[in-house]
Design a protein around this motif. Structure first.
Motif, short mmCIF file in Angstrom:
data_model
loop_
_atom_site.label_atom_id
_atom_site.label_comp_id
_atom_site.label_asym_id
_atom_site.label_seq_id
_atom_site.Cartn_x
_atom_site.Cartn_y
_atom_site.Cartn_z
N ALA A 198 0.85 -1.20 0.00
CA ALA A 198 0.00 0.00 0.00
C ALA A 198 0.88 1.25 0.00
O ALA A 198 1.97 1.23 0.60
CB ALA A 198 -0.91 -0.01 1.23
N PRO A 199 0.44 2.33 -0.69
CA PRO A 199 1.27 3.53 -0.76
C PRO A 199 1.67 4.00 0.64
O PRO A 199 0.84 4.04 1.54
CB PRO A 199 0.35 4.56 -1.44
CG PRO A 199 -0.66 3.74 -2.19
CD PRO A 199 -0.83 2.46 -1.41
N GLY A 200 2.94 4.31 0.81
CA GLY A 200 3.41 4.88 2.08
C GLY A 200 3.90 3.86 3.09
O GLY A 200 4.65 4.21 4.00
N PHE A 201 3.50 2.59 2.94
CA PHE A 201 3.84 1.61 3.99
C PHE A 201 5.35 1.45 4.16
O PHE A 201 5.88 1.55 5.27
CB PHE A 201 3.18 0.25 3.68
CG PHE A 201 3.38 -0.77 4.78
CD1 PHE A 201 2.44 -0.93 5.79
CD2 PHE A 201 4.52 -1.58 4.81
CE1 PHE A 201 2.63 -1.86 6.81
CE2 PHE A 201 4.71 -2.51 5.82
CZ PHE A 201 3.77 -2.65 6.83
N LEU A 202 6.05 1.21 3.04
CA LEU A 202 7.50 0.96 3.16
C LEU A 202 8.26 2.24 3.54
O LEU A 202 9.30 2.17 4.19
CB LEU A 202 8.04 0.34 1.87
CG LEU A 202 7.53 -1.08 1.61
CD1 LEU A 202 7.97 -1.59 0.24
CD2 LEU A 202 7.99 -2.05 2.70
#
Ligand code: PLP
Length: 390
Positions: free
Chosen positions: A293-297
């Motif tokens: 999901a966008p932003g997770f990493l």
């Protein structure tokens, strides 16, 4: 020992506590005592204890179909294999139930490939202090000195060389060599990164000699180091990758991924009753949804920086050693302090830590650990170090 515990084979020095529930970074025992968990099942619980998305996926799938058997296709396994291919750049997946079983499959794949394409070459170069599991072949591939006297005779064909020593790898290659197998960061050895130069050098050697480069990403895969797979940060593409631990967010699923050229199993060569069943593959899909999901990493890397900065400050304050690792697989050397003793003391204060070596602590929290949980761990650890210092 409490007699309640004696029906289990004693394979580890377990504390006499029975855990009954977990939520996020917290683990609770029967008396509702709580621990802050920076071990997370040995880097297994990617999203912490009992993440809603994984629990929901397991429950929903278990009402639909639990196991049609590995000789039939099922929808979550197909979806997961396709997701892993898109994410990794490798072509095909074989699902397994543990990291050791995935590595055992990689060893078999390499031997088969050697028979088909390299005139029967079958030897695999492995590394001192590497860890690949506890089946006979994976223990034989493991470079842990404590394994050497165990369960002999070992499976032959594993040539061990020093980790990081490209010249030693080059001189170990002979006509019977078919593959190189390594962890991109040696986890059990104390979080020792291979580094980009070594990995790139191995890729070149493998290309020059027609070998398979096989990465054991059982501990480093699925976002643990801040990228989906650790090799993606080091500018190489392996031929074979194994995954386990974090893939199922705590559920028993592992995977063997390979480039099309290396996929050479024929019917009957490989399999397993529970492999790729829809419940574990549905759990893994929920994990991958969260990790990609966008932003997770990006948040994994923020927590990593926070953890590394905090550990460096503690190291400076108490005259300790190196902080190393990538993402949320981090180690702190605490020589001359005894790491297993410190882990024991931490347990008594409600903190779960791990000591892969006598003088090394390892931190492998949930990838969605919060900033305040990292701060809380650092202050608990600081108090323990202050005590050990006096
Ligand atoms: C790098 C690596 N490979 C393989 C394994 C074995 O995985 P499993 O315990 O699931 O068999 C481990 C487990 O610690 C590991 O760290």
């Amino acid at each position: 020992m409490n007699t309640e515990y004696s029906a289990l084979m004693q394979i580890a020095a377990r504390p006499e506590v029975t855990f009954v529930r977990g939520q996020g970074s917290r683990l609770y025992d029967q008396q509702d005592n709580v621990w802050l968990d920076f071990v997370q099942g040995w880097a297994v619980n990617t999203l912490g204890h009992c993440p809603e998305a994984v629990s929901d996926a397991i429950c929903a799938q278990s009402r639909r179909l639990i196991n049609p058997g590995p000789a039939f296709y099922n929808a979550p396994a197909l979806a997961l294999a396709n997701r892993l291919a898109a994410l990794s750049g490798l072509d095909q997946t074989f699902f397994a139930n543990s990291g050791a079983e995935a590595n055992e499959g990689a060893i078999k794949l390499a031997r088969k490939w050697g028979q088909k394409h390299r005139s029967g070459a079958w030897k695999i170069i492995c590394f001192h202090n590497g860890f690949h599991g506890r089946t006979l072949a994976t223990m034989s591939a493991t470079g842990k000195p404590a394994f050497e006297p165990l369960f002999n005779p070992k499976v032959p064909g594993f040539t061990k060389v020093p980790y990081g020593d490209l010249a030693a790898v080059a001189s170990a290659i002979d006509d019977e060599t078919v593959a190189i197998l390594l962890e991109p960061i040696q986890g059990e050895a104390g979080v020792i990164p291979a580094g980009s130069a070594f990995l790139q050098g191995l890729r070149q050697l493998a290309d020059r000699h027609g070998l398979l480069l096989m990465l054991d990403e059982v501990q480093t895969g699925i976002g643990r180091t801040g990228v989906p797979f650790c090799y993606q940060r080091h500018g190489i593409e392996p031929d074979v990758v194994t995954l386990g631990k974090g893939l199922g967010g705590g559920m028993p699923i592992a995977a063997l991924l390979a480039k099309a050229d290396a996929c050479c199993f024929e019917y009957g060569d490989q399999g397993g009753t529970f492999n790729g069943n829809p419940v574990v593959t549905a759990a893994a899909l929920a994990v991958l949804d969260a990790v990609t999901a966008p932003g997770f990493l990006g948040r994994v890397m923020e927590r990593s920086e926070q953890l590394v900065t905090g550990l460096k400050a503690l190291s400076a304050r108490y005259g300790l050693g190196e902080v190393r690792g990538e993402g949320l697989l981090i180690a702190l050397d605490i020589a001359p302090l005894d790491a297993p003793a410190l882990v024991g003391a931490a347990f008594e204060t409600g903190l779960l830590l791990n000591a892969p070596r006598l003088h090394t602590l390892r931190f492998m929290p949930a990838l969605n650990v919060s900033a305040s949980e990292v701060d809380e761990m650092l202050s608990l650890l600081g108090a323990l170090l202050m005590r050990s210092h006096h």
